[in-house]
Design a protein around this motif. Structure first.
Motif, mmCIF file in Angstrom:
data_model
loop_
_atom_site.group_PDB
_atom_site.id
_atom_site.type_symbol
_atom_site.label_atom_id
_atom_site.label_comp_id
_atom_site.label_asym_id
_atom_site.label_seq_id
_atom_site.Cartn_x
_atom_site.Cartn_y
_atom_site.Cartn_z
ATOM 1 N N LEU A 1 12.763 -2.199 -37.438
ATOM 2 C CA LEU A 1 13.271 -2.525 -36.063
ATOM 3 C C LEU A 1 13.773 -3.926 -36.268
ATOM 4 N N GLU A 2 14.864 -3.966 -35.574
ATOM 5 C CA GLU A 2 15.489 -5.271 -35.293
ATOM 6 C C GLU A 2 14.901 -5.586 -33.918
ATOM 7 N N VAL A 3 13.901 -6.501 -33.484
ATOM 8 C CA VAL A 3 13.350 -6.773 -32.212
ATOM 9 C C VAL A 3 14.189 -7.941 -31.654
ATOM 10 N N ILE A 4 14.997 -7.537 -30.718
ATOM 11 C CA ILE A 4 15.930 -8.586 -29.812
ATOM 12 C C ILE A 4 15.227 -9.063 -28.632
ATOM 13 N N VAL A 5 15.066 -10.299 -28.424
ATOM 14 C CA VAL A 5 14.491 -11.159 -27.379
ATOM 15 C C VAL A 5 15.684 -11.910 -26.619
ATOM 16 N N ALA B 1 24.278 -13.058 -23.863
ATOM 17 C CA ALA B 1 25.287 -13.559 -24.916
ATOM 18 C C ALA B 1 25.486 -12.234 -25.690
ATOM 19 N N GLY B 2 26.398 -12.304 -26.483
ATOM 20 C CA GLY B 2 26.615 -11.152 -27.428
ATOM 21 C C GLY B 2 26.737 -9.954 -27.040
ATOM 22 N N SER B 3 25.935 -9.180 -27.607
ATOM 23 C CA SER B 3 26.472 -7.613 -27.373
ATOM 24 C C SER B 3 26.141 -7.080 -26.074
ATOM 25 N N ILE B 4 25.137 -7.779 -25.357
ATOM 26 C CA ILE B 4 24.901 -7.269 -24.052
ATOM 27 C C ILE B 4 25.884 -7.672 -22.923
ATOM 28 N N THR B 5 26.636 -8.521 -23.392
ATOM 29 C CA THR B 5 27.866 -8.790 -22.506
ATOM 30 C C THR B 5 29.100 -7.933 -22.709
ATOM 31 N N ARG B 6 28.937 -7.367 -23.979
ATOM 32 C CA ARG B 6 30.131 -6.298 -24.038
ATOM 33 C C ARG B 6 29.905 -5.108 -23.683
ATOM 34 N N LYS B 7 28.302 -4.746 -23.732
ATOM 35 C CA LYS B 7 28.068 -3.228 -23.683
ATOM 36 C C LYS B 7 27.693 -3.043 -21.981
ATOM 37 N N GLY C 1 24.587 1.685 -38.307
ATOM 38 C CA GLY C 1 24.713 0.503 -37.310
ATOM 39 C C GLY C 1 24.059 -0.188 -36.583
ATOM 40 N N ASP C 2 22.712 -0.130 -36.864
ATOM 41 C CA ASP C 2 21.751 -0.545 -35.920
ATOM 42 C C ASP C 2 21.746 0.059 -34.663
ATOM 43 N N PRO C 3 21.645 1.116 -34.447
ATOM 44 C CA PRO C 3 21.612 1.443 -32.958
ATOM 45 C C PRO C 3 20.569 1.123 -32.147
ATOM 46 N N PRO D 1 19.243 -18.625 -26.285
ATOM 47 C CA PRO D 1 19.767 -17.391 -25.593
ATOM 48 C C PRO D 1 19.194 -16.100 -25.886
ATOM 49 N N ASP D 2 19.099 -15.979 -27.143
ATOM 50 C CA ASP D 2 18.537 -14.844 -27.650
ATOM 51 C C ASP D 2 18.103 -15.047 -29.346
ATOM 52 N N PHE D 3 17.427 -14.033 -29.490
ATOM 53 C CA PHE D 3 17.110 -14.071 -31.176
ATOM 54 C C PHE D 3 16.728 -12.800 -31.578
ATOM 55 N N LYS D 4 16.465 -12.676 -32.890
ATOM 56 C CA LYS D 4 15.902 -11.331 -33.598
ATOM 57 C C LYS D 4 14.679 -11.458 -34.389
ATOM 58 N N LEU D 5 13.968 -10.775 -34.201
ATOM 59 C CA LEU D 5 12.696 -10.624 -35.002
ATOM 60 C C LEU D 5 12.472 -9.553 -35.970
ATOM 61 N N CYS E 1 19.308 -16.443 -34.756
ATOM 62 C CA CYS E 1 18.930 -16.923 -33.410
ATOM 63 C C CYS E 1 20.163 -17.427 -32.720
ATOM 64 N N ARG E 2 20.650 -17.237 -31.491
ATOM 65 C CA ARG E 2 21.502 -18.101 -30.835
ATOM 66 C C ARG E 2 20.841 -19.291 -30.364
ATOM 67 N N PHE E 3 21.464 -20.510 -30.679
ATOM 68 C CA PHE E 3 21.099 -21.936 -30.448
ATOM 69 C C PHE E 3 22.081 -22.487 -29.889
ATOM 70 N N PHE F 1 30.339 -18.968 -37.294
ATOM 71 C CA PHE F 1 30.734 -18.174 -38.482
ATOM 72 C C PHE F 1 31.381 -17.006 -37.937
ATOM 73 N N ARG F 2 30.774 -16.358 -37.087
ATOM 74 C CA ARG F 2 31.093 -15.018 -36.399
ATOM 75 C C ARG F 2 32.486 -15.166 -35.736
ATOM 76 N N PHE F 3 32.844 -16.209 -34.899
ATOM 77 C CA PHE F 3 33.881 -16.439 -34.035
ATOM 78 C C PHE F 3 34.877 -17.789 -34.522
HETATM 79 N N1 UDP Z 1 20.886 -10.588 -34.618
HETATM 80 C C1 UDP Z 1 20.534 -10.651 -35.912
HETATM 81 N N2 UDP Z 1 20.887 -9.767 -36.668
HETATM 82 C C2 UDP Z 1 21.529 -8.553 -36.396
HETATM 83 C C3 UDP Z 1 21.822 -8.248 -34.877
HETATM 84 C C4 UDP Z 1 21.319 -9.454 -34.390
HETATM 85 O O1 UDP Z 1 20.034 -11.576 -36.244
HETATM 86 O O2 UDP Z 1 21.761 -7.777 -37.173
HETATM 87 C C5 UDP Z 1 20.626 -11.628 -33.667
HETATM 88 C C6 UDP Z 1 21.706 -12.483 -33.248
HETATM 89 O O3 UDP Z 1 21.711 -13.532 -34.013
HETATM 90 C C7 UDP Z 1 21.509 -12.763 -31.922
HETATM 91 C C8 UDP Z 1 20.617 -11.606 -31.437
HETATM 92 O O4 UDP Z 1 20.111 -11.049 -32.565
HETATM 93 O O5 UDP Z 1 20.743 -14.182 -31.866
HETATM 94 C C9 UDP Z 1 20.915 -10.691 -30.375
HETATM 95 O O6 UDP Z 1 22.336 -10.378 -31.161
HETATM 96 P P1 UDP Z 1 23.356 -9.262 -30.300
HETATM 97 O O7 UDP Z 1 22.809 -7.928 -30.133
HETATM 98 O O8 UDP Z 1 24.140 -9.938 -29.213
HETATM 99 O O9 UDP Z 1 24.453 -8.808 -31.471
HETATM 100 P P2 UDP Z 1 25.855 -9.955 -31.733
HETATM 101 O O10 UDP Z 1 26.395 -10.068 -30.314
HETATM 102 O O11 UDP Z 1 25.379 -10.921 -32.765
HETATM 103 O O12 UDP Z 1 26.481 -8.899 -32.509
#
Ligand code: UDP
Length: 237
Positions: free
Chosen positions: A88-92, A97-103, A127-129, A173-177, A197-199, A213-215
């Motif tokens: 599991l990728e546990v997102i807090v 920010a990120g994917s939640i603002t796109r979806k 693709g990490d659904p 804003p958010d991070f993954k555990l 993490c997003r810092f 790096f992403r953007f």
């Molecule tokens: N994240 C990660 N690995 C992943 C997906 C997400 O470390 O495979 C982290 C990402 O850096 C961010 C948070 O989880 O801090 C939430 O990511 P998001 O779902 O918004 O995805 P993204 O916008 O990065 O595609």
């Protein structure tokens, strides 16, 4: 100490040791984004992330959160307890920010009243659904009890991290555990770093994480170094 390479992920390589219950996680300078589509190398990235992770694991342990962290063997090598990773990728999320603002219809920067926890299935192939509890249980990814434990731990970690980072002028804003199983227990595993993490700088809102790096937002190493200066100032002495 290192015996054989067991696994090489996108940013870390895992080695076995003489002790079957202990592994070495080596933090590399490689970076990937968008499910491995964008790749790069950045000198010192492994060092900064290893040191940031170490400091955060120590802070969490001091506050009663069990992690896989044992100690550092070098600047980039972390001795860790062997765990079976829960897929599991546990997102807090604290701020959108990120994917939640796109979806979903939520604007970047929206502060959530309560933290949001979600689970993605850790699978490059798929693709990490995003999962819900029923799917995770049906697929045998985790039991309902494990999901409940993981949710509680993720909330506790967030509760500790937010003020810790705020004192260092960083918003989270958010991070993954990622968590692992060891002897009937769930331990925090993987890393907590600028890659996961997003810092955001508290004053300017500037990204100090992998979004640089992403953007292509600027100098990645400058951003990672800035976070390291605030969290592990001792490595610059
Ligand atoms: N994240 C990660 N690995 C992943 C997906 C997400 O470390 O495979 C982290 C990402 O850096 C961010 C948070 O989880 O801090 C939430 O990511 P998001 O779902 O918004 O995805 P993204 O916008 O990065 O595609």
């Amino acid at each position: 100490m290192k015996k054989e390479q067991l696994y090489s992920g996108k940013a870390k390589t895992i080695y076995s040791t003489e002790d079957p219950e202990v592994f070495i996680a080596e933090f590399r300078n490689s970076l990937t984004a968008f499910n491995g589509e964008k790749k790069a190398e950045a000198e010192k990235k492994g060092f900064y992330n290893a040191q940031i992770s170490k400091k955060i694991f120590e802070m969490l342990e001091a506050n009663g959160v069990k992690t896989h962290y044992i100690k550092m063997l070098s600047d980039i090598e972390m001795l860790v307890k062997k765990v079976e990773i829960v897929k599991l990728e546990v997102i807090v999320r604290n701020i959108a920010a990120g994917s939640i603002t796109r979806k979903y219809p939520v604007k970047e920067g929206t502060v959530f009243e309560c933290p949001i926890i979600s689970f993605d299935y850790k699978s490059d192939e798929f693709g990490d659904p995003m999962l819900n509890d029923d799917i995770a249980v049906a697929l045998g990814i985790a039991t309902r009890k494990e999901l409940e434990t993981i949710r509680k731990l993720a909330l506790r970690i967030n509760e500790l991290l937010v003020p810790y980072l705020d004192e260092r002028e960083i918003k989270l804003p958010d991070f993954k555990l990622e968590f692992g199983r060891q002897g009937g227990e769930i331990l925090l595993a993987d890393e907590i770093s600028c890659d996961t993490c997003r810092f955001w700088d508290k004053k300017t809102g500037e990204s100090l994480d992998k979004d640089v790096f992403r953007f292509d937002k600027g100098d990645l190493l400058k951003a990672y170094e800035e976070v390291a200066r605030r969290i592990v100032p001792e490595i610059f002495e």
